[in-house]
Design a protein around this motif. Sequence first.
Motif, PDB file in Angstrom:
ATOM      1  N   LEU A   1     -53.857 104.219  16.189  1.00  0.00           N
ATOM      2  CA  LEU A   1     -53.873 104.325  14.728  1.00  0.00           C
ATOM      3  C   LEU A   1     -54.397 103.025  14.121  1.00  0.00           C
ATOM      4  N   THR A   2     -54.758 103.076  12.867  1.00  0.00           N
ATOM      5  CA  THR A   2     -55.094 101.831  12.167  1.00  0.00           C
ATOM      6  C   THR A   2     -53.978 101.555  11.161  1.00  0.00           C
ATOM      7  N   TYR A   3     -53.855 100.287  10.786  1.00  0.00           N
ATOM      8  CA  TYR A   3     -52.875  99.970   9.739  1.00  0.00           C
ATOM      9  C   TYR A   3     -53.332  98.729   8.997  1.00  0.00           C
ATOM     10  N   SER A   4     -52.841  98.585   7.777  1.00  0.00           N
ATOM     11  CA  SER A   4     -53.056  97.314   7.091  1.00  0.00           C
ATOM     12  C   SER A   4     -51.703  96.866   6.570  1.00  0.00           C
ATOM     13  N   GLY A   5     -51.604  95.613   6.274  1.00  0.00           N
ATOM     14  CA  GLY A   5     -50.317  95.089   5.826  1.00  0.00           C
ATOM     15  C   GLY A   5     -49.528  94.526   6.987  1.00  0.00           C
ATOM     16  N   LEU A   6     -48.226  94.374   6.761  1.00  0.00           N
ATOM     17  CA  LEU A   6     -47.380  93.730   7.759  1.00  0.00           C
ATOM     18  C   LEU A   6     -47.159  94.614   8.978  1.00  0.00           C
ATOM     19  N   THR A   7     -47.215  93.978  10.141  1.00  0.00           N
ATOM     20  CA  THR A   7     -46.983  94.706  11.390  1.00  0.00           C
ATOM     21  C   THR A   7     -45.576  95.321  11.421  1.00  0.00           C
ATOM     22  N   VAL A   8     -44.584  94.595  10.905  1.00  0.00           N
ATOM     23  CA  VAL A   8     -43.222  95.146  10.931  1.00  0.00           C
ATOM     24  C   VAL A   8     -43.095  96.392  10.048  1.00  0.00           C
ATOM     25  N   ASP A   9     -43.836  96.421   8.940  1.00  0.00           N
ATOM     26  CA  ASP A   9     -43.803  97.620   8.080  1.00  0.00           C
ATOM     27  C   ASP A   9     -44.404  98.808   8.838  1.00  0.00           C
ATOM     28  N   PHE A  10     -45.487  98.545   9.534  1.00  0.00           N
ATOM     29  CA  PHE A  10     -46.133  99.599  10.333  1.00  0.00           C
ATOM     30  C   PHE A  10     -45.175 100.067  11.444  1.00  0.00           C
ATOM     31  N   ALA A  11     -44.518  99.116  12.083  1.00  0.00           N
ATOM     32  CA  ALA A  11     -43.581  99.466  13.170  1.00  0.00           C
ATOM     33  C   ALA A  11     -42.455 100.354  12.630  1.00  0.00           C
ATOM     34  N   GLN A  12     -41.947 100.005  11.449  1.00  0.00           N
ATOM     35  CA  GLN A  12     -40.857 100.795  10.868  1.00  0.00           C
ATOM     36  C   GLN A  12     -41.329 102.190  10.471  1.00  0.00           C
ATOM     37  N   GLU A  13     -42.510 102.243   9.889  1.00  0.00           N
ATOM     38  CA  GLU A  13     -43.110 103.528   9.518  1.00  0.00           C
ATOM     39  C   GLU A  13     -43.231 104.453  10.730  1.00  0.00           C
ATOM     40  N   GLN A  14     -43.604 103.850  11.840  1.00  0.00           N
ATOM     41  CA  GLN A  14     -43.836 104.625  13.068  1.00  0.00           C
ATOM     42  C   GLN A  14     -42.552 104.812  13.889  1.00  0.00           C
ATOM     43  N   GLU A  15     -41.448 104.310  13.365  1.00  0.00           N
ATOM     44  CA  GLU A  15     -40.164 104.372  14.071  1.00  0.00           C
ATOM     45  C   GLU A  15     -40.268 103.809  15.486  1.00  0.00           C
ATOM     46  N   ALA A  16     -40.934 102.665  15.569  1.00  0.00           N
ATOM     47  CA  ALA A  16     -41.060 101.993  16.861  1.00  0.00           C
ATOM     48  C   ALA A  16     -39.922 100.996  17.007  1.00  0.00           C
ATOM     49  N   GLY A  17     -39.309 100.974  18.175  1.00  0.00           N
ATOM     50  CA  GLY A  17     -38.178 100.076  18.416  1.00  0.00           C
ATOM     51  C   GLY A  17     -38.608  98.658  18.714  1.00  0.00           C
ATOM     52  N   VAL A  18     -39.790  98.507  19.268  1.00  0.00           N
ATOM     53  CA  VAL A  18     -40.274  97.168  19.617  1.00  0.00           C
ATOM     54  C   VAL A  18     -41.769  97.011  19.340  1.00  0.00           C
ATOM     55  N   ILE A  19     -42.128  95.733  19.215  1.00  0.00           N
ATOM     56  CA  ILE A  19     -43.540  95.339  19.114  1.00  0.00           C
ATOM     57  C   ILE A  19     -43.907  94.797  20.499  1.00  0.00           C
ATOM     58  N   LEU A  20     -45.077  95.170  20.962  1.00  0.00           N
ATOM     59  CA  LEU A  20     -45.532  94.722  22.277  1.00  0.00           C
ATOM     60  C   LEU A  20     -46.662  93.715  22.092  1.00  0.00           C
ATOM     61  N   ARG A  21     -46.582  92.581  22.801  1.00  0.00           N
ATOM     62  CA  ARG A  21     -47.677  91.612  22.754  1.00  0.00           C
ATOM     63  C   ARG A  21     -47.983  91.115  24.157  1.00  0.00           C
ATOM     64  N   GLY A  22     -49.241  90.825  24.386  1.00  0.00           N
ATOM     65  CA  GLY A  22     -49.662  90.283  25.674  1.00  0.00           C
ATOM     66  C   GLY A  22     -49.818  88.775  25.570  1.00  0.00           C
ATOM     67  N   ILE A  23     -49.416  88.072  26.597  1.00  0.00           N
ATOM     68  CA  ILE A  23     -49.503  86.610  26.594  1.00  0.00           C
ATOM     69  C   ILE A  23     -50.467  86.145  27.679  1.00  0.00           C
ATOM     70  N   ARG A  24     -51.538  85.467  27.248  1.00  0.00           N
ATOM     71  CA  ARG A  24     -52.526  84.985  28.218  1.00  0.00           C
ATOM     72  C   ARG A  24     -52.291  83.535  28.607  1.00  0.00           C
ATOM     73  N   THR A  25     -51.830  82.742  27.648  1.00  0.00           N
ATOM     74  CA  THR A  25     -51.707  81.292  27.880  1.00  0.00           C
ATOM     75  C   THR A  25     -50.414  80.768  27.265  1.00  0.00           C
ATOM     76  N   VAL A  26     -50.053  79.538  27.661  1.00  0.00           N
ATOM     77  CA  VAL A  26     -48.863  78.898  27.092  1.00  0.00           C
ATOM     78  C   VAL A  26     -49.032  78.735  25.580  1.00  0.00           C
ATOM     79  N   LYS A  27     -50.243  78.427  25.176  1.00  0.00           N
ATOM     80  CA  LYS A  27     -50.524  78.263  23.745  1.00  0.00           C
ATOM     81  C   LYS A  27     -50.259  79.576  22.997  1.00  0.00           C
ATOM     82  N   ASP A  28     -50.695  80.679  23.609  1.00  0.00           N
ATOM     83  CA  ASP A  28     -50.409  82.008  23.038  1.00  0.00           C
ATOM     84  C   ASP A  28     -48.918  82.159  22.821  1.00  0.00           C
TER      85      ASP A  28
END
Length: 150
Positions: A67-94
């Motif tokens: 899907l596409t979304y604009s605005g805050l990621t947490v608002d999108f997560a709540q709209e979609q009734e998602a329990g968690v946000i998933l992120r990938g980490i490539r580096t320590v800086k990330d």
Amino acid sequence: MKRAIFPGSFDPFTLGHHSIVKRALAFMDEIIIGIGINENKRCLMPVEKRLESIRKLYADEPRVKVLTYSGLTVDFAQEQEAGVILRGIRTVKDFEYEEGIADINRQLSGIDTVFLFTEPEYSAISSSVVRELLHYGKDVRAFLPEGMEI
Ligand code: ADP
């Protein structure tokens, strides 16, 4: 139902992203890939094209939605009734950067962020590296999931 959203610009969607989704499907029921729309950011691929090509990639995987979304990621997560946000980490800086965002998101919404470390073979591949290579006319197919068109 354990549903995660995987937010990003995915400009373009790389092998590293694909690997994160595959690994997350082992412990989540459903992954929603959320393409964040940011009008101020110059992109290589138009949003519609990204949506179409990522959808095609997961056409046979009913547990992945794009899907596409604009605005805050947490608002999108709540709209979609998602329990968690998933992120990938490539580096320590990330990680240092993402940790701060995850904290803010949890305070705003109570939604936690799950981090997956990128597999070493994909850790050098970011969308911006792919964009840079394309800019210099290089063949980037080796960095993209099979069947992915850009
Ligand atoms: P953003 O613009 O939010 O950084 P990206 O499209 O670059 O979004 O990335 C989306 C998500 O995928 C982020 O969690 C990012 O850390 C992660 N990511 C980026 N490149 C890779 C990679 N090569 N392997 C695994 N995860 C990655």
